[in-house]
Design a protein around this motif. Sequence first.
Motif: not given
Length: 462
Positions: A36, A38, A41, A60, A79-80, A83, A88, A108, A131
Amino acid sequence: MHTEDTLDKESSPLIHGFTGSLNRNKPSKHKILFVDDDSNVINSLRKVFSLEPYDILFTTNPREAIALTRREKPSVVICDMRMPDLSGVDVLQAISEFAPHVGKIILTGHADLNSSIDAINLGQVDRFLSKPCKDDTLRHAVAELIEVFQIRLETEQMNQSLAEKVYELENFQQELNTRVDERMDEIKQVNSLLDQSRKDIKLQYLSAIRVFCNFLDLRSPALAAHSRRVADLSRILAQQLGLDESEVQEIYIAALLHDIGKIGLPDRTLFTPFASLDGEAQASLLKHPVRAQTVFLSLPDMGEVSTIIRHHHERYDGQGFPDGLIGASIHIGARILAVAEDYDELQQGWLADQKLSAKDAARFVSNASGRRYDPEVIRALPSALEEYGSTPLEHEQMVSAKTLKIGAVLTRDFTGPDGYLWGAKDQVVNGRMITKFRDGEKVIGHPMKIYIMKPKALAERH
Protein backbone atom coordinates in the motif's frame (compact mmCIF):
# COMPACT_ATOMS: atom_id res chain seq x y z
CA MET A 1 4.99 -6.03 -22.08
CA HIS A 2 4.80 -7.67 -18.65
CA THR A 3 4.52 -5.40 -15.62
CA GLU A 4 7.52 -7.01 -13.94
CA ASP A 5 9.81 -6.24 -16.91
CA THR A 6 10.23 -2.65 -15.73
CA LEU A 7 10.79 -3.53 -12.07
CA ASP A 8 14.48 -2.62 -11.80
CA LYS A 9 14.21 0.71 -13.65
CA GLU A 10 13.03 2.51 -10.52
CA SER A 11 12.63 1.42 -6.91
CA SER A 12 12.32 3.97 -4.12
CA PRO A 13 10.01 2.61 -1.40
CA LEU A 14 8.79 4.87 1.34
CA ILE A 15 8.91 2.02 3.83
CA HIS A 16 9.64 -1.63 3.47
CA GLY A 17 10.75 -4.43 5.69
CA PHE A 18 10.13 -7.70 7.50
CA THR A 19 8.52 -8.54 10.83
CA GLY A 20 8.82 -12.07 12.19
CA SER A 21 5.98 -13.87 13.96
CA LEU A 22 5.40 -12.53 17.45
CA ASN A 23 3.88 -15.81 18.61
CA ARG A 24 6.97 -17.90 19.34
CA ASN A 25 4.90 -20.87 20.49
CA LYS A 26 3.60 -21.29 16.94
CA PRO A 27 6.52 -21.06 14.48
CA SER A 28 5.30 -19.55 11.22
CA LYS A 29 5.22 -21.50 8.01
CA HIS A 30 3.62 -18.68 6.03
CA LYS A 31 4.53 -15.15 5.00
CA ILE A 32 2.06 -12.33 4.34
CA LEU A 33 2.98 -9.38 2.11
CA PHE A 34 1.25 -5.97 2.55
CA VAL A 35 1.42 -3.52 -0.37
CA ASP A 36 0.00 0.00 0.00
CA ASP A 37 1.39 3.44 -0.88
CA ASP A 38 0.02 4.76 2.41
CA SER A 39 2.42 3.91 5.26
CA ASN A 40 -0.38 4.42 7.79
CA VAL A 41 -2.36 1.62 6.16
CA ILE A 42 0.75 -0.59 6.21
CA ASN A 43 1.24 0.04 9.93
CA SER A 44 -2.45 -0.65 10.61
CA LEU A 45 -2.24 -3.98 8.78
CA ARG A 46 0.90 -4.92 10.71
CA LYS A 47 -0.95 -4.20 13.96
CA VAL A 48 -3.94 -6.35 12.90
CA PHE A 49 -1.65 -9.33 12.29
CA SER A 50 0.90 -8.69 15.06
CA LEU A 51 -0.30 -11.63 17.15
CA GLU A 52 -0.98 -13.99 14.25
CA PRO A 53 1.49 -16.83 13.55
CA TYR A 54 2.71 -15.31 10.27
CA ASP A 55 5.89 -13.62 9.11
CA ILE A 56 5.03 -10.15 7.81
CA LEU A 57 6.53 -8.45 4.74
CA PHE A 58 5.55 -4.91 3.77
CA THR A 59 6.31 -2.23 1.21
CA THR A 60 4.81 0.99 -0.10
CA ASN A 61 6.45 0.50 -3.49
CA PRO A 62 4.33 -1.62 -5.86
CA ARG A 63 7.33 -2.51 -8.01
CA GLU A 64 9.29 -3.76 -5.03
CA ALA A 65 6.26 -5.88 -4.08
CA ILE A 66 6.79 -7.96 -7.23
CA ALA A 67 10.46 -8.50 -6.39
CA LEU A 68 9.62 -9.32 -2.76
CA THR A 69 7.11 -11.94 -3.88
CA ARG A 70 9.63 -13.56 -6.19
CA ARG A 71 12.33 -13.59 -3.51
CA GLU A 72 10.39 -14.30 -0.28
CA LYS A 73 7.56 -16.44 -1.70
CA PRO A 74 4.68 -15.26 0.53
CA SER A 75 1.52 -17.34 0.86
CA VAL A 76 -0.84 -14.32 0.63
CA VAL A 77 -0.44 -10.81 -0.85
CA ILE A 78 -2.73 -7.99 0.37
CA CYS A 79 -2.57 -5.10 -2.08
CA ASP A 80 -4.17 -1.67 -2.39
CA MET A 81 -6.09 -1.07 -5.61
CA ARG A 82 -5.03 2.52 -6.37
CA MET A 83 -1.34 3.34 -6.13
CA PRO A 84 1.01 5.62 -8.07
CA ASP A 85 2.72 4.14 -11.13
CA LEU A 86 1.20 0.65 -10.83
CA SER A 87 -2.30 -0.32 -9.76
CA GLY A 88 -3.07 -3.24 -7.51
CA VAL A 89 -4.35 -5.14 -10.57
CA ASP A 90 -1.00 -4.53 -12.34
CA VAL A 91 0.94 -5.82 -9.34
CA LEU A 92 -1.16 -8.95 -8.87
CA GLN A 93 -1.20 -9.65 -12.60
CA ALA A 94 2.62 -9.60 -12.61
CA ILE A 95 2.74 -11.84 -9.53
CA SER A 96 0.29 -14.31 -11.09
CA GLU A 97 2.68 -14.89 -13.96
CA PHE A 98 5.32 -16.53 -11.75
CA ALA A 99 3.41 -17.31 -8.51
CA PRO A 100 -0.11 -18.45 -9.45
CA HIS A 101 -0.60 -20.30 -6.15
CA VAL A 102 -0.31 -17.18 -4.00
CA GLY A 103 -3.55 -15.99 -2.39
CA LYS A 104 -4.41 -12.47 -3.55
CA ILE A 105 -6.54 -9.86 -1.77
CA ILE A 106 -7.38 -6.39 -3.13
CA LEU A 107 -8.16 -3.64 -0.60
CA THR A 108 -9.78 -0.51 -1.96
CA GLY A 109 -11.86 2.42 -0.88
CA HIS A 110 -13.01 3.07 -4.44
CA ALA A 111 -14.65 -0.13 -5.65
CA ASP A 112 -16.33 -0.06 -9.05
CA LEU A 113 -17.58 -2.75 -11.42
CA ASN A 114 -14.85 -2.40 -14.06
CA SER A 115 -12.01 -2.46 -11.55
CA SER A 116 -13.55 -5.49 -9.87
CA ILE A 117 -13.76 -7.33 -13.19
CA ASP A 118 -10.15 -6.44 -14.05
CA ALA A 119 -8.99 -7.57 -10.62
CA ILE A 120 -10.62 -10.97 -11.07
CA ASN A 121 -9.80 -11.55 -14.74
CA LEU A 122 -6.33 -10.00 -14.95
CA GLY A 123 -5.02 -10.14 -11.42
CA GLN A 124 -6.63 -13.50 -10.61
CA VAL A 125 -7.75 -11.98 -7.31
CA ASP A 126 -9.24 -14.34 -4.73
CA ARG A 127 -10.87 -11.73 -2.44
CA PHE A 128 -12.02 -8.14 -3.09
CA LEU A 129 -12.46 -6.19 0.17
CA SER A 130 -13.57 -2.59 0.62
CA LYS A 131 -11.94 -0.14 3.03
CA PRO A 132 -12.48 0.19 5.88
CA CYS A 133 -12.37 -3.57 6.42
CA LYS A 134 -13.09 -5.19 9.78
CA ASP A 135 -10.04 -6.79 11.38
CA ASP A 136 -11.78 -10.13 11.86
CA THR A 137 -12.94 -10.15 8.24
CA LEU A 138 -9.39 -9.56 7.02
CA ARG A 139 -7.89 -12.16 9.35
CA HIS A 140 -10.53 -14.69 8.29
CA ALA A 141 -9.88 -13.99 4.60
CA VAL A 142 -6.13 -14.49 5.07
CA ALA A 143 -6.67 -17.75 6.99
CA GLU A 144 -8.95 -19.04 4.21
CA LEU A 145 -6.46 -18.13 1.48
CA ILE A 146 -3.59 -19.80 3.32
CA GLU A 147 -5.65 -22.98 3.24
CA VAL A 148 -6.35 -22.39 -0.48
CA PHE A 149 -2.62 -21.79 -1.01
CA GLN A 150 -1.80 -25.13 0.61
CA ILE A 151 -4.44 -26.94 -1.43
CA ARG A 152 -3.09 -25.39 -4.65
CA LEU A 153 0.41 -26.58 -3.83
CA GLU A 154 -0.86 -30.06 -2.96
CA THR A 155 -2.85 -30.10 -6.20
CA GLU A 156 0.22 -29.20 -8.23
CA GLN A 157 2.20 -31.94 -6.54
CA MET A 158 -0.56 -34.45 -7.15
CA ASN A 159 -0.88 -33.37 -10.79
CA GLN A 160 2.85 -33.76 -11.20
CA SER A 161 2.67 -37.21 -9.66
CA LEU A 162 -0.23 -38.11 -11.96
CA ALA A 163 1.73 -36.87 -14.97
CA GLU A 164 4.65 -39.10 -14.03
CA LYS A 165 2.34 -42.08 -13.65
CA VAL A 166 0.71 -41.37 -17.01
CA TYR A 167 4.18 -41.37 -18.55
CA GLU A 168 4.85 -44.74 -16.95
CA LEU A 169 1.54 -46.01 -18.29
CA GLU A 170 2.52 -44.99 -21.80
CA ASN A 171 5.89 -46.79 -21.50
CA PHE A 172 4.21 -49.95 -20.30
CA GLN A 173 1.27 -49.73 -22.71
CA GLN A 174 2.14 -53.06 -24.29
CA GLU A 175 1.87 -54.82 -20.94
CA LEU A 176 -1.41 -53.07 -20.22
CA ASN A 177 -3.05 -53.93 -23.55
CA THR A 178 -4.90 -56.86 -22.05
CA ARG A 179 -6.25 -54.74 -19.18
CA VAL A 180 -7.13 -51.92 -21.52
CA ASP A 181 -9.11 -54.32 -23.71
CA GLU A 182 -11.04 -55.47 -20.65
CA ARG A 183 -11.82 -51.86 -19.71
CA MET A 184 -12.99 -50.98 -23.23
CA ASP A 185 -16.43 -52.33 -22.32
CA GLU A 186 -16.62 -49.59 -19.69
CA ILE A 187 -15.62 -46.97 -22.25
CA LYS A 188 -18.23 -48.31 -24.67
CA GLN A 189 -20.85 -48.02 -21.94
CA VAL A 190 -19.82 -44.42 -21.34
CA ASN A 191 -19.99 -43.81 -25.10
CA SER A 192 -23.53 -45.18 -25.24
CA LEU A 193 -24.57 -42.57 -22.66
CA LEU A 194 -23.21 -39.65 -24.67
CA ASP A 195 -25.64 -37.33 -26.35
CA GLN A 196 -24.96 -37.61 -30.10
CA SER A 197 -24.84 -33.84 -30.52
CA ARG A 198 -22.00 -33.61 -27.95
CA LYS A 199 -20.16 -36.79 -28.92
CA ASP A 200 -17.28 -35.11 -30.76
CA ILE A 201 -16.53 -32.90 -27.74
CA LYS A 202 -16.85 -35.73 -25.24
CA LEU A 203 -14.43 -37.95 -27.16
CA GLN A 204 -11.64 -35.52 -26.28
CA TYR A 205 -11.63 -36.60 -22.66
CA LEU A 206 -12.62 -40.26 -22.97
CA SER A 207 -8.96 -41.18 -23.31
CA ALA A 208 -8.26 -39.28 -20.08
CA ILE A 209 -11.01 -41.22 -18.29
CA ARG A 210 -9.50 -44.48 -19.49
CA VAL A 211 -6.05 -43.46 -18.23
CA PHE A 212 -7.47 -42.52 -14.82
CA CYS A 213 -9.38 -45.81 -14.59
CA ASN A 214 -6.25 -47.78 -15.47
CA PHE A 215 -4.21 -45.73 -13.03
CA LEU A 216 -6.71 -46.51 -10.25
CA ASP A 217 -6.57 -50.20 -11.17
CA LEU A 218 -2.77 -50.16 -10.94
CA ARG A 219 -2.89 -48.51 -7.51
CA SER A 220 -5.43 -50.96 -6.09
CA PRO A 221 -7.50 -53.52 -8.04
CA ALA A 222 -9.86 -53.69 -5.03
CA LEU A 223 -10.44 -49.92 -5.12
CA ALA A 224 -10.95 -49.98 -8.89
CA ALA A 225 -13.44 -52.86 -8.64
CA HIS A 226 -15.29 -50.94 -5.91
CA SER A 227 -15.52 -47.90 -8.20
CA ARG A 228 -16.95 -49.96 -11.05
CA ARG A 229 -19.61 -51.52 -8.80
CA VAL A 230 -20.54 -48.11 -7.41
CA ALA A 231 -20.72 -46.69 -10.95
CA ASP A 232 -23.08 -49.47 -12.09
CA LEU A 233 -25.45 -48.99 -9.13
CA SER A 234 -25.30 -45.18 -9.43
CA ARG A 235 -26.24 -45.39 -13.10
CA ILE A 236 -29.24 -47.61 -12.34
CA LEU A 237 -30.38 -45.33 -9.49
CA ALA A 238 -30.14 -42.28 -11.73
CA GLN A 239 -32.23 -44.03 -14.37
CA GLN A 240 -34.80 -45.12 -11.77
CA LEU A 241 -35.11 -41.46 -10.67
CA GLY A 242 -35.89 -40.44 -14.25
CA LEU A 243 -32.79 -38.29 -14.85
CA ASP A 244 -31.98 -37.47 -18.46
CA GLU A 245 -29.26 -39.24 -20.41
CA SER A 246 -26.61 -36.55 -19.95
CA GLU A 247 -27.14 -36.50 -16.17
CA VAL A 248 -26.94 -40.29 -16.00
CA GLN A 249 -23.67 -40.14 -17.94
CA GLU A 250 -22.14 -37.53 -15.64
CA ILE A 251 -23.12 -39.50 -12.53
CA TYR A 252 -21.68 -42.71 -14.00
CA ILE A 253 -18.35 -41.04 -14.82
CA ALA A 254 -18.19 -39.33 -11.41
CA ALA A 255 -18.76 -42.70 -9.72
CA LEU A 256 -16.02 -44.34 -11.79
CA LEU A 257 -13.54 -41.62 -10.77
CA HIS A 258 -14.78 -40.63 -7.31
CA ASP A 259 -11.84 -42.22 -5.47
CA ILE A 260 -9.04 -40.75 -7.62
CA GLY A 261 -8.25 -38.46 -4.68
CA LYS A 262 -7.30 -41.53 -2.61
CA ILE A 263 -4.35 -42.35 -4.86
CA GLY A 264 -1.23 -41.96 -2.78
CA LEU A 265 -2.89 -42.96 0.50
CA PRO A 266 -1.61 -46.15 2.18
CA ASP A 267 -3.73 -49.31 2.13
CA ARG A 268 -4.42 -49.10 5.86
CA THR A 269 -6.03 -45.69 5.39
CA LEU A 270 -8.00 -46.89 2.38
CA PHE A 271 -9.43 -50.10 3.75
CA THR A 272 -9.79 -49.47 7.50
CA PRO A 273 -13.12 -48.20 8.93
CA PHE A 274 -12.89 -44.44 9.45
CA ALA A 275 -13.53 -44.61 13.20
CA SER A 276 -10.56 -46.97 13.63
CA LEU A 277 -8.05 -44.59 11.96
CA ASP A 278 -5.82 -42.21 13.90
CA GLY A 279 -6.35 -38.46 13.63
CA GLU A 280 -3.69 -37.90 10.96
CA ALA A 281 -5.05 -40.66 8.73
CA GLN A 282 -8.61 -39.37 9.17
CA ALA A 283 -7.57 -35.84 8.21
CA SER A 284 -5.77 -37.12 5.13
CA LEU A 285 -8.76 -39.23 4.07
CA LEU A 286 -11.20 -36.34 4.52
CA LYS A 287 -9.32 -34.35 1.87
CA HIS A 288 -9.80 -36.87 -0.95
CA PRO A 289 -13.03 -35.39 -2.43
CA VAL A 290 -11.41 -31.96 -2.80
CA ARG A 291 -8.22 -33.47 -4.19
CA ALA A 292 -10.22 -35.39 -6.80
CA GLN A 293 -12.25 -32.33 -7.76
CA THR A 294 -9.14 -30.26 -8.45
CA VAL A 295 -7.81 -32.94 -10.81
CA PHE A 296 -10.82 -32.62 -13.13
CA LEU A 297 -11.66 -28.91 -12.88
CA SER A 298 -9.44 -27.97 -15.81
CA LEU A 299 -10.72 -30.72 -18.13
CA PRO A 300 -13.41 -29.78 -20.67
CA ASP A 301 -17.00 -30.65 -19.76
CA MET A 302 -15.99 -32.08 -16.38
CA GLY A 303 -17.49 -29.30 -14.24
CA GLU A 304 -20.57 -31.27 -13.15
CA VAL A 305 -18.53 -34.44 -12.68
CA SER A 306 -16.03 -32.65 -10.43
CA THR A 307 -18.89 -31.13 -8.38
CA ILE A 308 -20.46 -34.56 -7.83
CA ILE A 309 -17.10 -35.95 -6.74
CA ARG A 310 -16.47 -33.07 -4.30
CA HIS A 311 -19.83 -33.51 -2.56
CA HIS A 312 -20.31 -37.29 -2.50
CA HIS A 313 -19.55 -37.35 1.25
CA GLU A 314 -22.06 -34.63 2.14
CA ARG A 315 -24.97 -35.80 4.30
CA TYR A 316 -28.61 -34.98 3.74
CA ASP A 317 -28.83 -33.52 7.26
CA GLY A 318 -25.85 -31.20 6.68
CA GLN A 319 -23.38 -33.14 8.85
CA GLY A 320 -21.15 -34.27 5.99
CA PHE A 321 -17.97 -32.86 4.44
CA PRO A 322 -16.22 -30.95 2.95
CA ASP A 323 -18.79 -28.11 2.79
CA GLY A 324 -21.57 -29.16 5.18
CA LEU A 325 -24.26 -28.82 2.48
CA ILE A 326 -27.81 -29.83 3.37
CA GLY A 327 -30.74 -31.41 1.53
CA ALA A 328 -31.42 -30.35 -2.05
CA SER A 329 -28.41 -28.01 -2.05
CA ILE A 330 -26.32 -31.18 -2.54
CA HIS A 331 -26.03 -32.16 -6.21
CA ILE A 332 -28.44 -35.01 -7.01
CA GLY A 333 -25.52 -36.98 -8.45
CA ALA A 334 -23.64 -36.68 -5.15
CA ARG A 335 -26.74 -37.81 -3.22
CA ILE A 336 -27.00 -40.88 -5.47
CA LEU A 337 -23.27 -41.62 -5.26
CA ALA A 338 -23.36 -41.41 -1.43
CA VAL A 339 -25.94 -44.22 -1.27
CA ALA A 340 -24.22 -46.42 -3.86
CA GLU A 341 -20.76 -46.04 -2.32
CA ASP A 342 -21.83 -46.73 1.28
CA TYR A 343 -23.91 -49.73 0.16
CA ASP A 344 -20.80 -51.26 -1.41
CA GLU A 345 -18.31 -50.23 1.32
CA LEU A 346 -20.52 -51.76 4.02
CA GLN A 347 -20.18 -55.10 2.25
CA GLN A 348 -16.39 -54.72 1.97
CA GLY A 349 -15.94 -53.90 5.67
CA TRP A 350 -14.48 -50.48 4.89
CA LEU A 351 -17.22 -48.46 6.55
CA ALA A 352 -18.13 -50.54 9.58
CA ASP A 353 -16.08 -52.84 11.82
CA GLN A 354 -17.44 -55.91 10.09
CA LYS A 355 -18.64 -56.85 6.62
CA LEU A 356 -22.40 -56.74 6.10
CA SER A 357 -24.43 -58.87 3.75
CA ALA A 358 -26.08 -57.19 0.80
CA LYS A 359 -29.42 -57.38 2.62
CA ASP A 360 -28.04 -55.85 5.81
CA ALA A 361 -26.19 -53.14 3.85
CA ALA A 362 -29.44 -52.18 2.13
CA ARG A 363 -31.21 -52.09 5.50
CA PHE A 364 -28.46 -49.88 6.96
CA VAL A 365 -28.71 -47.20 4.28
CA SER A 366 -32.50 -47.36 4.28
CA ASN A 367 -32.62 -46.77 8.05
CA ALA A 368 -30.50 -43.64 7.59
CA SER A 369 -32.96 -42.06 5.15
CA GLY A 370 -33.45 -38.36 5.87
CA ARG A 371 -30.26 -38.21 7.94
CA ARG A 372 -27.34 -39.48 5.89
CA TYR A 373 -29.22 -40.03 2.65
CA ASP A 374 -31.85 -38.42 0.43
CA PRO A 375 -35.24 -40.11 1.05
CA GLU A 376 -36.04 -39.90 -2.67
CA VAL A 377 -32.93 -41.88 -3.55
CA ILE A 378 -33.66 -44.43 -0.80
CA ARG A 379 -37.18 -44.94 -2.21
CA ALA A 380 -35.62 -45.88 -5.56
CA LEU A 381 -33.09 -48.24 -3.98
CA PRO A 382 -35.13 -51.50 -3.79
CA SER A 383 -36.00 -51.55 -7.49
CA ALA A 384 -32.49 -50.41 -8.39
CA LEU A 385 -30.94 -53.22 -6.34
CA GLU A 386 -33.23 -55.73 -8.01
CA GLU A 387 -31.97 -54.63 -11.43
CA TYR A 388 -28.39 -54.35 -10.14
CA GLY A 389 -28.55 -57.84 -8.68
CA SER A 390 -29.57 -59.32 -12.03
CA THR A 391 -26.70 -57.67 -13.88
CA PRO A 392 -23.59 -59.89 -14.11
CA LEU A 393 -20.51 -58.45 -12.47
CA GLU A 394 -17.15 -58.17 -14.18
CA HIS A 395 -15.95 -61.62 -13.15
CA GLU A 396 -19.20 -63.52 -13.78
CA GLN A 397 -21.65 -64.50 -16.49
CA MET A 398 -25.30 -65.46 -16.43
CA VAL A 399 -26.39 -68.80 -17.92
CA SER A 400 -29.52 -70.92 -17.97
CA ALA A 401 -29.77 -74.49 -16.71
CA LYS A 402 -29.69 -75.67 -20.33
CA THR A 403 -26.23 -74.16 -20.93
CA LEU A 404 -24.81 -74.88 -17.44
CA LYS A 405 -21.82 -77.24 -17.51
CA ILE A 406 -20.12 -79.52 -15.03
CA GLY A 407 -17.16 -77.81 -13.32
CA ALA A 408 -18.67 -74.32 -13.39
CA VAL A 409 -18.36 -72.34 -10.15
CA LEU A 410 -21.38 -70.51 -8.75
CA THR A 411 -20.70 -66.85 -7.93
CA ARG A 412 -23.96 -66.37 -6.00
CA ASP A 413 -26.28 -68.46 -3.86
CA PHE A 414 -29.02 -69.96 -6.06
CA THR A 415 -32.52 -70.32 -4.65
CA GLY A 416 -34.75 -72.70 -6.58
CA PRO A 417 -38.40 -72.20 -7.56
CA ASP A 418 -39.42 -74.04 -4.37
CA GLY A 419 -37.72 -71.39 -2.19
CA TYR A 420 -34.91 -73.67 -1.01
CA LEU A 421 -31.18 -73.16 -1.55
CA TRP A 422 -30.13 -75.33 -4.53
CA GLY A 423 -26.54 -74.15 -4.75
CA ALA A 424 -24.20 -72.08 -2.59
CA LYS A 425 -21.76 -69.40 -3.67
CA ASP A 426 -18.35 -70.89 -4.71
CA GLN A 427 -19.87 -74.35 -5.09
CA VAL A 428 -18.60 -76.38 -8.06
CA VAL A 429 -21.44 -77.60 -10.27
CA ASN A 430 -21.77 -81.41 -10.64
CA GLY A 431 -23.97 -83.62 -12.79
CA ARG A 432 -26.66 -84.08 -10.14
CA MET A 433 -27.02 -80.30 -9.77
CA ILE A 434 -27.38 -79.84 -13.53
CA THR A 435 -30.15 -82.45 -13.65
CA LYS A 436 -32.01 -80.74 -10.79
CA PHE A 437 -31.61 -77.29 -12.36
CA ARG A 438 -32.86 -78.45 -15.76
CA ASP A 439 -35.84 -80.23 -14.23
CA GLY A 440 -36.70 -77.05 -12.35
CA GLU A 441 -36.43 -75.01 -15.51
CA LYS A 442 -38.90 -77.32 -17.25
CA VAL A 443 -41.36 -76.93 -14.37
CA ILE A 444 -41.37 -73.11 -14.41
CA GLY A 445 -41.39 -72.97 -18.23
CA HIS A 446 -38.66 -70.34 -18.74
CA PRO A 447 -34.86 -70.08 -18.35
CA MET A 448 -33.48 -69.55 -14.86
CA LYS A 449 -30.76 -67.01 -14.11
CA ILE A 450 -27.67 -68.79 -12.81
CA TYR A 451 -24.51 -66.79 -12.18
CA ILE A 452 -21.17 -68.54 -12.70
CA MET A 453 -17.54 -67.44 -12.81
CA LYS A 454 -16.15 -66.48 -16.22
CA PRO A 455 -13.58 -68.96 -17.56
CA LYS A 456 -10.81 -66.34 -17.44
CA ALA A 457 -11.60 -65.41 -13.84
CA LEU A 458 -11.72 -69.12 -12.95
CA ALA A 459 -8.30 -69.66 -14.57
CA GLU A 460 -6.80 -66.73 -12.64
CA ARG A 461 -8.27 -68.12 -9.43
CA HIS A 462 -6.40 -71.37 -9.91
